[in-house]
Design a protein around this motif. Structure first.
Motif, PDB file in Angstrom:
ATOM      1  N   GLU A 171       0.835  -1.211   0.000  1.00 32.92           N
ATOM      2  CA  GLU A 171       0.000   0.000   0.000  1.00 32.92           C
ATOM      3  C   GLU A 171       0.869   1.259   0.000  1.00 32.92           C
ATOM      4  OE1 GLU A 171      -2.733   0.612   3.278  1.00 32.92           O
ATOM      5  OE2 GLU A 171      -3.209   2.607   2.511  1.00 32.92           O
ATOM      6  N   ARG A 172       1.896   1.255   0.850  1.00 35.36           N
ATOM      7  CA  ARG A 172       2.747   2.452   0.957  1.00 35.36           C
ATOM      8  C   ARG A 172       3.491   2.731  -0.351  1.00 35.36           C
ATOM      9  NH1 ARG A 172       3.536   0.185   5.997  1.00 35.36           N
ATOM     10  NH2 ARG A 172       5.538  -0.749   5.464  1.00 35.36           N
ATOM     11  N   VAL A 173       4.033   1.670  -0.956  1.00 33.85           N
ATOM     12  CA  VAL A 173       4.785   1.865  -2.202  1.00 33.85           C
ATOM     13  C   VAL A 173       3.838   2.337  -3.313  1.00 33.85           C
ATOM     14  CG1 VAL A 173       6.218   0.720  -3.928  1.00 33.85           C
ATOM     15  CG2 VAL A 173       6.500   0.136  -1.527  1.00 33.85           C
ATOM     16  N   LEU A 174       2.675   1.714  -3.389  1.00 33.53           N
ATOM     17  CA  LEU A 174       1.706   2.113  -4.420  1.00 33.53           C
ATOM     18  C   LEU A 174       1.254   3.558  -4.232  1.00 33.53           C
ATOM     19  CD1 LEU A 174      -0.401  -1.145  -4.677  1.00 33.53           C
ATOM     20  CD2 LEU A 174       0.492   0.119  -6.648  1.00 33.53           C
ATOM     21  N   LYS A 175       1.072   3.943  -2.973  1.00 32.48           N
ATOM     22  CA  LYS A 175       0.635   5.320  -2.692  1.00 32.48           C
ATOM     23  C   LYS A 175       1.699   6.300  -3.184  1.00 32.48           C
ATOM     24  CE  LYS A 175      -1.701   6.078   1.255  1.00 32.48           C
ATOM     25  NZ  LYS A 175      -1.723   6.165   2.708  1.00 32.48           N
ATOM     26  N   ASN A 176       2.960   5.970  -2.927  1.00 27.69           N
ATOM     27  CA  ASN A 176       4.043   6.834  -3.398  1.00 27.69           C
ATOM     28  C   ASN A 176       4.033   6.951  -4.923  1.00 27.69           C
ATOM     29  OD1 ASN A 176       5.111   7.640  -1.005  1.00 27.69           O
ATOM     30  ND2 ASN A 176       6.666   6.030  -0.919  1.00 27.69           N
ATOM     31  N   ILE A 177       3.914   5.821  -5.581  1.00 27.78           N
ATOM     32  CA  ILE A 177       3.928   5.851  -7.053  1.00 27.78           C
ATOM     33  C   ILE A 177       2.742   6.667  -7.559  1.00 27.78           C
ATOM     34  CG2 ILE A 177       3.761   4.455  -9.164  1.00 27.78           C
ATOM     35  CD1 ILE A 177       5.175   2.175  -7.654  1.00 27.78           C
ATOM     36  N   GLU A 178       1.580   6.409  -6.989  1.00 29.37           N
ATOM     37  CA  GLU A 178       0.368   7.082  -7.470  1.00 29.37           C
ATOM     38  C   GLU A 178       0.458   8.595  -7.271  1.00 29.37           C
ATOM     39  OE1 GLU A 178      -3.800   8.364  -7.816  1.00 29.37           O
ATOM     40  OE2 GLU A 178      -2.745   8.352  -5.896  1.00 29.37           O
ATOM     41  N   LYS A 179       1.118   9.007  -6.197  1.00 27.67           N
ATOM     42  CA  LYS A 179       1.234  10.449  -5.901  1.00 27.67           C
ATOM     43  C   LYS A 179       2.399  11.097  -6.639  1.00 27.67           C
ATOM     44  CE  LYS A 179      -1.867  11.099  -2.472  1.00 27.67           C
ATOM     45  NZ  LYS A 179      -2.996  10.682  -3.293  1.00 27.67           N
ATOM     46  N   GLY A 180       3.093  10.310  -7.463  1.00 26.36           N
ATOM     47  CA  GLY A 180       4.226  10.867  -8.204  1.00 26.36           C
ATOM     48  C   GLY A 180       5.485  10.973  -7.359  1.00 26.36           C
TER      49      GLY A 180
ATOM     50  N   SER B 165      12.673   1.845  -9.309  1.00 28.78           N
ATOM     51  CA  SER B 165      12.976   0.605  -8.570  1.00 28.78           C
ATOM     52  C   SER B 165      11.785   0.169  -7.691  1.00 28.78           C
ATOM     53  CB  SER B 165      14.231   0.794  -7.713  1.00 28.78           C
ATOM     54  OG  SER B 165      14.028   1.869  -6.816  1.00 28.78           O
ATOM     55  N   ASP B 166      10.874   1.108  -7.396  1.00 29.60           N
ATOM     56  CA  ASP B 166       9.706   0.752  -6.589  1.00 29.60           C
ATOM     57  C   ASP B 166       8.815  -0.263  -7.306  1.00 29.60           C
ATOM     58  OD1 ASP B 166      10.407   2.312  -4.473  1.00 29.60           O
ATOM     59  OD2 ASP B 166       9.163   4.032  -5.055  1.00 29.60           O
ATOM     60  N   ILE B 167       8.820  -0.203  -8.634  1.00 29.30           N
ATOM     61  CA  ILE B 167       7.961  -1.137  -9.387  1.00 29.30           C
ATOM     62  C   ILE B 167       8.480  -2.566  -9.182  1.00 29.30           C
ATOM     63  CG2 ILE B 167       6.973  -1.676 -11.654  1.00 29.30           C
ATOM     64  CD1 ILE B 167       7.573   1.286 -12.426  1.00 29.30           C
ATOM     65  N   ASP B 168       9.802  -2.707  -9.241  1.00 29.86           N
ATOM     66  CA  ASP B 168      10.388  -4.039  -9.003  1.00 29.86           C
ATOM     67  C   ASP B 168      10.233  -4.463  -7.543  1.00 29.86           C
ATOM     68  OD1 ASP B 168      11.190  -4.267 -11.637  1.00 29.86           O
ATOM     69  OD2 ASP B 168      13.022  -3.117 -11.260  1.00 29.86           O
ATOM     70  N   LEU B 169      10.292  -3.460  -6.666  1.00 33.07           N
ATOM     71  CA  LEU B 169      10.098  -3.758  -5.248  1.00 33.07           C
ATOM     72  C   LEU B 169       8.687  -4.323  -5.019  1.00 33.07           C
ATOM     73  CD1 LEU B 169      11.066  -3.539  -2.276  1.00 33.07           C
ATOM     74  CD2 LEU B 169      10.210  -1.187  -2.264  1.00 33.07           C
TER      75      LEU B 169
ATOM     76  N   ALA C 112      -1.463  -6.251 -12.443  1.00 33.72           N
ATOM     77  CA  ALA C 112      -1.413  -4.839 -12.869  1.00 33.72           C
ATOM     78  C   ALA C 112      -0.024  -4.510 -13.407  1.00 33.72           C
ATOM     79  CB  ALA C 112      -1.776  -3.925 -11.701  1.00 33.72           C
ATOM     80  N   ILE C 113       1.020  -4.985 -12.722  1.00 31.46           N
ATOM     81  CA  ILE C 113       2.389  -4.690 -13.204  1.00 31.46           C
ATOM     82  C   ILE C 113       2.655  -5.442 -14.504  1.00 31.46           C
ATOM     83  CG2 ILE C 113       4.857  -4.879 -12.689  1.00 31.46           C
ATOM     84  CD1 ILE C 113       4.170  -4.548  -9.727  1.00 31.46           C
ATOM     85  N   ARG C 114       2.193  -6.700 -14.552  1.00 34.83           N
ATOM     86  CA  ARG C 114       2.446  -7.501 -15.753  1.00 34.83           C
ATOM     87  C   ARG C 114       1.832  -6.842 -17.000  1.00 34.83           C
ATOM     88  NH1 ARG C 114       0.475 -12.213 -14.085  1.00 34.83           N
ATOM     89  NH2 ARG C 114       2.485 -12.996 -13.442  1.00 34.83           N
ATOM     90  N   HIS C 115       0.613  -6.380 -16.873  1.00 35.01           N
ATOM     91  CA  HIS C 115      -0.090  -5.875 -18.058  1.00 35.01           C
ATOM     92  C   HIS C 115       0.003  -4.365 -18.241  1.00 35.01           C
ATOM     93  CE1 HIS C 115      -1.743  -9.815 -18.728  1.00 35.01           C
ATOM     94  NE2 HIS C 115      -2.363  -9.828 -17.576  1.00 35.01           N
ATOM     95  N   PHE C 116       0.268  -3.633 -17.176  1.00 33.74           N
ATOM     96  CA  PHE C 116       0.206  -2.168 -17.273  1.00 33.74           C
ATOM     97  C   PHE C 116       1.460  -1.519 -16.697  1.00 33.74           C
ATOM     98  CE2 PHE C 116      -4.165  -3.675 -17.153  1.00 33.74           C
ATOM     99  CZ  PHE C 116      -4.764  -2.987 -18.192  1.00 33.74           C
ATOM    100  N   ARG C 117       2.599  -2.148 -16.873  1.00 33.47           N
ATOM    101  CA  ARG C 117       3.839  -1.611 -16.298  1.00 33.47           C
ATOM    102  C   ARG C 117       4.083  -0.179 -16.777  1.00 33.47           C
ATOM    103  NH1 ARG C 117       8.536  -4.273 -13.975  1.00 33.47           N
ATOM    104  NH2 ARG C 117      10.023  -2.596 -13.718  1.00 33.47           N
ATOM    105  N   ASP C 118       3.737   0.093 -18.033  1.00 33.39           N
ATOM    106  CA  ASP C 118       3.982   1.448 -18.568  1.00 33.39           C
ATOM    107  C   ASP C 118       3.208   2.520 -17.798  1.00 33.39           C
ATOM    108  OD1 ASP C 118       1.703   0.334 -19.550  1.00 33.39           O
ATOM    109  OD2 ASP C 118       1.941   1.075 -21.593  1.00 33.39           O
ATOM    110  N   GLU C 119       2.075   2.151 -17.227  1.00 35.94           N
ATOM    111  CA  GLU C 119       1.317   3.144 -16.447  1.00 35.94           C
ATOM    112  C   GLU C 119       2.023   3.448 -15.124  1.00 35.94           C
ATOM    113  OE1 GLU C 119      -2.965   3.027 -15.842  1.00 35.94           O
ATOM    114  OE2 GLU C 119      -3.120   2.532 -17.974  1.00 35.94           O
ATOM    115  N   PHE C 120       2.619   2.428 -14.536  1.00 30.72           N
ATOM    116  CA  PHE C 120       3.398   2.630 -13.307  1.00 30.72           C
ATOM    117  C   PHE C 120       4.597   3.534 -13.640  1.00 30.72           C
ATOM    118  CE2 PHE C 120       0.905  -1.053 -12.285  1.00 30.72           C
ATOM    119  CZ  PHE C 120       0.749  -1.032 -10.922  1.00 30.72           C
ATOM    120  N   GLU C 121       5.245   3.215 -14.763  1.00 30.39           N
ATOM    121  CA  GLU C 121       6.425   4.015 -15.163  1.00 30.39           C
ATOM    122  C   GLU C 121       6.015   5.452 -15.454  1.00 30.39           C
ATOM    123  OE1 GLU C 121       8.099   1.797 -18.405  1.00 30.39           O
ATOM    124  OE2 GLU C 121       8.976   0.280 -17.064  1.00 30.39           O
TER     125      GLU C 121
END
Ligand code: NAI
Ligand code: SF4
Length: 441
Positions: free
Chosen positions: A368-377, A382-386, A413-422
């Motif tokens: 949850e914490r890592v996703l929140k960070n990514i979502e908030k920019g 490296s968080d995606i791999d984490l 979500a990472i498998r199919h939408f990694r570009d959105e995380f990036e």
């Protein structure tokens, strides 16, 4: 129009009440079953090929035949009405509008299993439904379908309604049993399965509401006839609760022989994507099952039409498939942000983790914490791999399936939408703008 077995009478005014239900063929399946031996009723259920409708799809006849029968030890039937899977609201519909269908199913099932006590464990948030069930139970009792010596057969049955307190984990069968016993709803290690050692350590069958309601049409038309509905190992009909960006959200009964495309786009069911948007992805079995992008949803990786069946939805495994799950069908249009969606689910699982095992207790919070960070920019590449590593460490390493349920949505979500995380990492200042268009599909 698709054939219906559960909701065929749902349109009849006041079908919720005993007299109307009875006047329209209600309790005829029970009448039939009570004249048969329990073994013959079990044979019909086995022949039907019915699979558990709560999510796991375990063959019902097989589960019933596993129940231990030691001398002098009571057996119990527990109806799992703790419907809490995000996106799932089909059992609520059955209990609210067709309570006698469920009670009739409970009666036939209890008779078959030799259970004289049956518990309906209902989620706390369905606050108004226990009264509906209690009224229906009282009416069934008044008319000789519950209590002592039911219809002169010598068979006794009491049904009790137990309200949960709003914990998702109490839908897991062993946590539910703990809660029914008055304890904290912590899942038990399986085996032993409840069929051997369940409620108060006695043999117990736990089945979902829809599974138990489906026993009524199986007895009405016979197991063989029921198996002619649907296709392959997906026999009969299935209730789907459809929600998200569609024109017609609601509960639909489908015969398991239609395509995903027909379900989403036909007027009989979802009526297409709302506001003229395009389909981006779908989570077809409640939040615990992997998300599938549009290009893999309508066709399998082999190019075959994807069907609304257990087999077809999971075709390709987790790489390209998903699961029928509980039938909570969540549709996302082109404007939806996968990262935000994944964060919403991660927050849910973190909140609902019972905390017994560390991979789930710590891992869900970490995700949850890592996703929140990514979502908030505020995330790093490296968080995606984490995130990927954390979900892998949870999957398969926990006492109950909540751990897997928390891991799978993140993995898919990472498998199919990694570009959105990036994209969120690379565009921190725009991170709150969630229109990704159809660049991916
Ligand atoms: P499971 O696969 O462990 O078990 C399925 C059923 O078969 C259980 O009742 C289990 O006792 C029985 N069983 C399996 N092997 C057995 C054996 N050898 N002997 C006797 N009985 C046996 O799955 P589980 O934990 O019951 O359900 C997980 C599913 O629940 C997930 O796939 C998820 O989709 C769904 N779910 C549904 C929710 C809802 O609101 N409807 C909420 C959360 C999850
Ligand atoms: Fe509890 Fe999570 Fe472990 Fe299940 S997986 S027992 S919810 S900590």
């Amino acid at each position: 129009m698709g054939r219906k077995l559960l909701l065929d009478k749902a349109h009849i005014e006041n079908i919720r009440y005993y007299d109307v239900y009875r006047a329209n063929g209600g309790y005829e399946s029970a009448e039939k079953a009570l004249k048969m031996t329990p073994e013959l009723v079990l044979d019909e259920v086995k022949k039907s090929g019915l699979r558990g409708r709560g999510g796991a799809g375990f063959p019902t006849g097989m589960k019933w035949s596993f129940i231990a029968k030691p001398e002098g030890v009571p057996r119990y039937l527990v109806c799992n009405a703790d419907e809490s899977e995000p996106g799932t609201f089909k059992d609520r519909y059955l209990m609210e509008f067709l309570p006698h269908l469920l009670i009739e199913g409970l009666l036939i099932s209890s008779y078959t299993l030799g259970a004289n006590s049956c518990y309906i464990y209902i989620r706390g948030e369905y606050a108004w439904i226990p009264d509906i069930l209690e009224e229906a139970i009282a009416d069934a009792k008044k008319n000789g379908w519950l209590g002592k010596n039911i219809q002169g057969t010598g068979f006794d049955l009491e049904i009790y309604v137990q309200r949960g307190a709003g914990a998702y984990i109490c839908g897991e069968e062993t946590a539910l049993i703990e809660s029914l016993e008055g304890k904290r709803g912590n899942p038990r290690i399986k085996p032993p399965f409840p069929a051997i050692k369940g409620l108060w350590d006695c043999p117990t069958v736990v089945n979902n509401v829809e599974t138990l309601a489906a026993i009524v049409p199986i007895l009405r038309i016979g197991g063989e006839e029921y198996a002619k509905y649907g296709t392959g190992k997906s026999t009969g009909t299935k209730l789907i609760s459809a929600c998200g960006n569609i024109n017609k959200p609601g509960v639909y009964e489908i015969e398991m022989n239609i395509s995903v495309e027909e379900f989403i786009y036909s007027e009989e069911y979802c009526g297409g994507i709302a506001n003229g948007k395009r389909l981006k992805a779908c989570i077809p079995g409640g939040s615990s099952v992997p998300i599938v992008p549009a290009n893999l949803l309508l066709k399998t990786a082999k190019g075959e039409t994807r069907m609304m069946t257990y087999e077809s939805l999971s075709d390709g495994g987790f790489a390209t498939g998903t699961m029928m799950g509980s039938g909570g069908f969540i549709v996302l249009d082109e404007d939806q942000c996968i990262v935000k969606n994944t964060l919403t689910f991660a927050r849910f699982y973190h909140h609902e983790s019972c905390g017994q095992c560390s991979p789930c207790r710590e891992g869900t919070g970490w995700m949850e914490r890592v996703l929140k960070n990514i979502e908030k920019g505020k995330g790093k590449m490296s968080d995606i791999d984490l995130l990927w590593d954390i979900q892998r460490k949870i999957e398969g390493n926990t006492i109950c399936p909540l751990g897997d349920a928390a891991a799978w949505p993140v993995a898919a979500a990472i498998r199919h939408f990694r570009d959105e995380f990036e994209w969120h990492v690379l565009n921190p200042e725009e991170s709150q703008v969630r229109n990704f268009g159809l660049a991916h599909y």
